[in-house]
Write an enzyme that holds these catalytic residues in place. Structure first.
Site, PDB file in Angstrom:
ATOM      1  N   GLY B 169     -15.900 -27.874 -16.437  1.00  0.00           N
ATOM      2  CA  GLY B 169     -16.075 -29.009 -17.337  1.00  0.00           C
ATOM      3  C   GLY B 169     -17.298 -29.771 -16.462  1.00  0.00           C
ATOM      4  CB  ALA B 236      -7.313 -20.305 -21.894  1.00  0.00           C
ATOM      5  CB  SER B 288     -20.049 -15.789 -18.848  1.00  0.00           C
ATOM      6  OG  SER B 288     -20.040 -14.972 -17.495  1.00  0.00           O
ATOM      7  N   GLY B 290     -19.620 -19.018 -14.333  1.00  0.00           N
ATOM      8  CA  GLY B 290     -18.674 -19.630 -13.120  1.00  0.00           C
ATOM      9  C   GLY B 290     -19.225 -20.905 -12.936  1.00  0.00           C
ATOM     10  CE  LYS B 343     -16.731 -15.976 -20.221  1.00  0.00           C
ATOM     11  NZ  LYS B 343     -15.432 -16.144 -19.485  1.00  0.00           N
ATOM     12  CG  HIS B 346     -18.927 -11.524 -19.900  1.00  0.00           C
ATOM     13  ND1 HIS B 346     -18.064 -11.934 -18.959  1.00  0.00           N
ATOM     14  CD2 HIS B 346     -20.319 -11.468 -19.553  1.00  0.00           C
ATOM     15  CE1 HIS B 346     -18.995 -12.405 -17.652  1.00  0.00           C
ATOM     16  NE2 HIS B 346     -20.089 -12.246 -18.187  1.00  0.00           N
ATOM     17  CG  ASN B 347     -14.337 -12.814 -18.410  1.00  0.00           C
ATOM     18  OD1 ASN B 347     -15.255 -13.095 -18.670  1.00  0.00           O
ATOM     19  ND2 ASN B 347     -13.266 -13.727 -18.194  1.00  0.00           N
ATOM     20  CD  GLU B 350     -16.101 -11.288 -14.358  1.00  0.00           C
ATOM     21  OE1 GLU B 350     -17.160 -12.002 -15.306  1.00  0.00           O
ATOM     22  OE2 GLU B 350     -15.137 -12.016 -13.808  1.00  0.00           O
ATOM     23  CE1 TYR B 351     -10.401  -9.597 -15.169  1.00  0.00           C
ATOM     24  CE2 TYR B 351      -8.904  -8.404 -14.677  1.00  0.00           C
ATOM     25  CZ  TYR B 351      -9.267  -9.431 -14.912  1.00  0.00           C
ATOM     26  OH  TYR B 351      -8.490 -10.293 -14.974  1.00  0.00           O
TER      27      TYR B 351
END
Lengths: 620, 620
Positions: B169, B236, B288, B290, B343, B346-347, B350-351
């Site tokens: 944020g 979340a 995304s 980070g 998303k 996407h993650n 990424e994993y």
């Protein structure tokens, strides 16, 4: 049964007369010691009653061996009734003559030769524990009316209702009937379509001669003795909710619904809570064994509240398969949806066991063997790795149609009905890796893309000659190795769920009820009954450790050979990969943690700080 | 803007005076042709207006380059306003002077030198398409009051609210401020604890000098121009629901909530429906990149209703990363929770990408290399397989602490925050095998059982010498092979979801917004942008097919060698196993179907009956 003065003897005699069976007054069977005690004005205690109740229990058993009988006994406490019906629970019919204190007090004192003080009668009412499995009759009725009512309940009403006459439902009906239970049967239908399913079914099978078939739900429900026990054998999912809502208006407090389908355990919990609010008991139960098992004895995995379970226990235990010690393959699993959870994992294990056999089949087929030759090899594995699935695979492979093997005619798109999917989801949610089950599920999914596979086969084909350097013993060992890992993962998933949901499940007992009746029964499962008494995880058992070490070299050989030869063996392969991860003391998860901290400031713990503190590094 | 007679010119002039900026009356800029037409009593059509509106748009742009200005123009239709603000959408402020027909009719006809027939005014009202992004002011107020109100809205209110000042944020706030947006900032807190988070944060960063910090939710909401755009950057899960319910009483119809957290896509759909019923728009968006990406330009994946998206588009596009063609890495994904779904995948990808690097690290470490040597090898892979994750892995491996590598100090228990879990679940639910993602998830889970692993290491240890027969080029090729399979599976999962939920997603566009700003940006991703324009599945592309064929032999070698040497490589291994299943034209799923039909009468289809009919065999 009933308090003193309720009219037990009068009604009992009339009933025995009407039914043409002997009548016995319990009071006539007191031993000398009790009679003396009572004569001296001392009340009997429970110890005094024990032998007497046993005598009556023996009397009942003896009578049952011939025909039947009527016994009257006040039987005010639940524990007296348990003693009285011990071993003959299913055959015992309780009739409770009840009335208000006032009614009974007036009746007694109206009799010329009787007198009972209000004090004494009150103590009878205080002692009375109302039975919830008795035909309850109000003593205000005339004796004639009472007899009529009892006759209807006894003779016309059934003991158990089965709703849903599909493959499994029908088999369970026949199984119940074969075990001497009078049942009611109902099938949902659209008016004008599929009518008379229940009565047609009844007419097809002699054992159903006493079964009551229905096309109307209300009549079906009313035909069952209270507290009603109604087992649903309908499709899992929305249908269960619809059926429950259809049933509700016709049910009475304390009735029991049993869902015997493959329902999702989360839904079972929701339904349990919902029905609890309506004062209806709900038992979610797994039933495994397929069509044949359901008929001859399935493995049954019930859960819900224990008190309600006890009322259906005689039915479920009677129809269940029997294990090597002749104990029923049915046990109270635990609260909520634990029975359906356990059944789900059963099916997950089954997915992987089937996939392993399919991979073995692929390998042997690739090495040029025909189905009969493959069946011969599998046949030779029975001594080392016997199981129901191995046996049916052998039969499948031998099956011919017009001189060709039937297996060659079957389209290679594997279906699924959701339990493998749910097991994979539960595994992801509970953090308990069931990688062989997931792999078996995903391989079924991949099989479904047949057209893509055919296209990919052309795009990626190579003309390398097959060069498989392995013996069939190597293959057997790899199969055994993978099965151990699969069972380890499956039971670990159950164990994690048990901890997470506080179900307190008994893994050994679960293995025990899977030794007969179900699809994954095997010699390995029989070994696991003892192992899981000793260890919470299969891979921690000394014997298993030694076995795994012995099997490992062949497993590595088989898997590496298959990979070099491009044979698809996801499930076998995952067994060694999981094993290698599991036995790695220091894994590369440290790198994952560093990466996560790098891009997302997710922090990490350190090996040199046992406090478990979380650290963040500025990596740039 | 506003209908004729609303008082635009009067108010416009006063406002310009008050703000010390130039004033322009739109009507003064009509071309000769329009003036002639109007003089001859003919009404203008939209074609006539086009050039004129462009002139005003150019005027506005020119003025903006210096300072600003006030332009009055009736601008009754949405398309006129779009033309007027084209290219300067974010800088344009609309002020709508509104009133009832009666009010305005009376006002016009009360003026001495004006007359407008009720007919003519009615046509103005009929033409008016109410703007939903304007400061709306009732003309009933006094001019002084109107000017005051506009000033407050313009000068004091912010354009965008950000709720939740965690790592992500805060970075987004600074990013928005750096892009010239005036924002409001709020952080939830317990009174007395963590107060003043927003104002402390503001004071730490120069770029936030114009940002408005709040500790009270109502004040935060009121500080934002309507229709309000409020982005949630909170954890979340339940927190999102709590925050939404806290916000609701303070919001106005048409306000827009944007959830930028990693929410579950199913929940996003539920929230979308819930807020729709309250007339509040809801945009679920993946973000995304980070901490650093959020600050300098993340990849943004918004979904929801397109109309609402258009209102937040200028903000999201401005803060997003820019791709190789300088286009924002932000695109409208689709309806409902599709942005969060994308998303999530996407993650998931990424994993698996992280796990593959971890496995490469394991293999190189097992072969005796230290972290610096491993970093050198990975450095040399950049030409062939550059990616953000490869780069950070190199940096991680080189990081030292007191002359030792930091990686050696990190505890090897990998954490997870749910998206890998959800991707695996979605994969199971949608029938789209994402086996590498599942494998990466399950490997993290296995890593978590550290104590069991240490024990198993002792129980199953062998003293075999390591004998790894592979080159680092082989390893690079296996890595590239596995990455292609991983991306193929990830995009296939998105494609299946798109079909299943009827989202109509654009795979190439999704790959495009993943080429910059996000964690899985890579050279491969850049290639996929074009490939996914041509093919719906990566493995169907001609170039990829050739690449995969070239990489395959090394991959087989690496995986079989690792299995023989007992190195844990679930994810790498799954790449070849999936590939082998995928390219098998005739799989052993026929045996699975036969087994299912055998024990459960589940039926099967036949290869010699193209009708798809289902058969059942009596196998015994």
């Amino acid at each position: 049964m009933g308090v003193s003065g309720c009219g037990k003897s009068t009604i009992g005699k009339l009933l025995a007369q009407e039914l043409h069976i002997p009548f016995f007054d319990g009071d006539d069977f007191h031993p000398e010691s009790n009679i003396k005690k009572m004569s001296s004005g001392q009340p009997l205690n429970d110890d005094d009653r024990h032998g007497w109740l046993e005598t009556l229990n023996n009397l009942a058993k003896k009578q049952l061996a011939n025909n039947s009988c009527v016994i009257v006994c006040s039987a005010l406490k639940q524990k007296y009734r348990e003693l009285l019906s011990e071993g003959i629970e299913e055959q015992t019919e309780w009739i409770h003559l009840f009335g208000s204190f006032e009614t009974i007090y007036n009746r007694i004192n109206a009799r010329k030769d009787h007198f009972m003080s209000s004090e004494m009668l009150k103590s009878q009412f205080d002692t009375l524990e109302e039975p919830d499995n008795a035909i309850a009759i109000n003593v205000k009725l005339l004796p004639k009316e009472i007899i009529e009512k009892i006759k209807i309940e006894l003779m016309e009403k059934s003991k158990f209702g089965l709703l849903g006459l599909g493959v499994m439902g029908k088999s369970l009906c026949r199984n119940l009937a074969n075990n001497g239970f009078k049942i009611s049967m109902f099938n949902r239908h659209i008016d004008g379509v599929e009518e008379n399913v229940a009565s047609d079914f009844k007419n097809e099978h002699n054992e159903l001669s006493k079964a009551l078939p229905f096309d109307k739900l209300k009549e079906f429900v009313n035909s069952i003795q209270k507290p009603r026990k109604i087992m649903l054998m309908v499709n899992a999912g929305k249908t269960v909710n619809i059926v429950i809502d259809d049933l509700l208006p016709h049910l009475s407090e304390g009735d029991i619904i049993i869902d015997g389908g493959n329902s999702n355990y989360n839904k079972t919990k929701e339904r349990f809570e919902y029905l609890k609010s309506k004062k209806i008991h709900f038992i979610g139960t797994g039933v495994s064994g397929g069509e044949e098992g359901a008929l001859k004895g399935p493995s049954i995995m019930p859960s819900g509240d224990l008190e309600a379970y006890k009322k259906v226990q005689p039915f479920l235990e009677a129809i269940a398969a029997k294990d090597g010690n002749n104990l029923p393959c049915c046990t109270y699993i635990g609260p909520e949806g634990s029975g359906h959870f356990v059944k789900m994992v059963h099916n997950g294990i089954e997915y992987a066991e089937m996939q392993l056999l399919a991979e073995i089949f692929s390998i042997l087929e690739a090495s040029g063997k025909n189905p009969d030759e493959i069946a011969d090899i599998l046949e030779s594995w029975k001594q080392e790795a016997d199981s129901y699935l191995l046996n049916i695979t052998i039969n499948v492979l031998r099956k011919k149609e017009n001189n060709d093997w039937l297996i060659h005619k079957i389209l290679d798109k594997a279906g699924n009905k959701g339990t493998g999917n749910w097991t994979t989801i539960a595994s992801a949610q509970l953090g308990a890796p069931s990688t062989l089950i997931a792999s078996a599920l995903f391989t079924r999914y991949t099989s479904f893309y047949k057209e893509d596979r055919v296209e990919a086969n052309i795009n990626f084909s190579t003309k390398n000659d097959l060069n498989l350097d392995m013996s069939s013993t190597d293959l057997l060992k790899a199969y055994q190795f993978a099965r151990i890992i699969n069972h380890n993962q499956g039971f670990n998933l159950i164990s994690q769920a048990s901890k997470n949901y506080k179900w307190d499940l008994n893994l050994s007992e679960i293995a025990r009820i899977w030794t007969e009746g179900c699809i994954i029964k095997s010699n390995l499962m029989m070994e696991l009954v003892e192992i899981l008494k000793r260890e919470e995880a299969i891979l921690k058992d000394e014997n298993i450790i030694q076995t795994v070490r012995d099997l490992k070299e062949s497993t590595k050989k088989v898997i590496s050979q298959c990979i070099l030869n491009e044979l698809p063996i996801s499930c076998l392969s995952e067994s060694i990969n999981f094993f290698n991860s599991y036995k790695t003391a220091n894994s590369s998860a440290n790198l994952i943690q560093a990466q996560r901290d790098y891009f997302g400031a997710h922090t990490y713990q350190r090996i040199d700080d046992a406090s478990g503190k979380f650290y963040h590094t500025n990596w740039n």
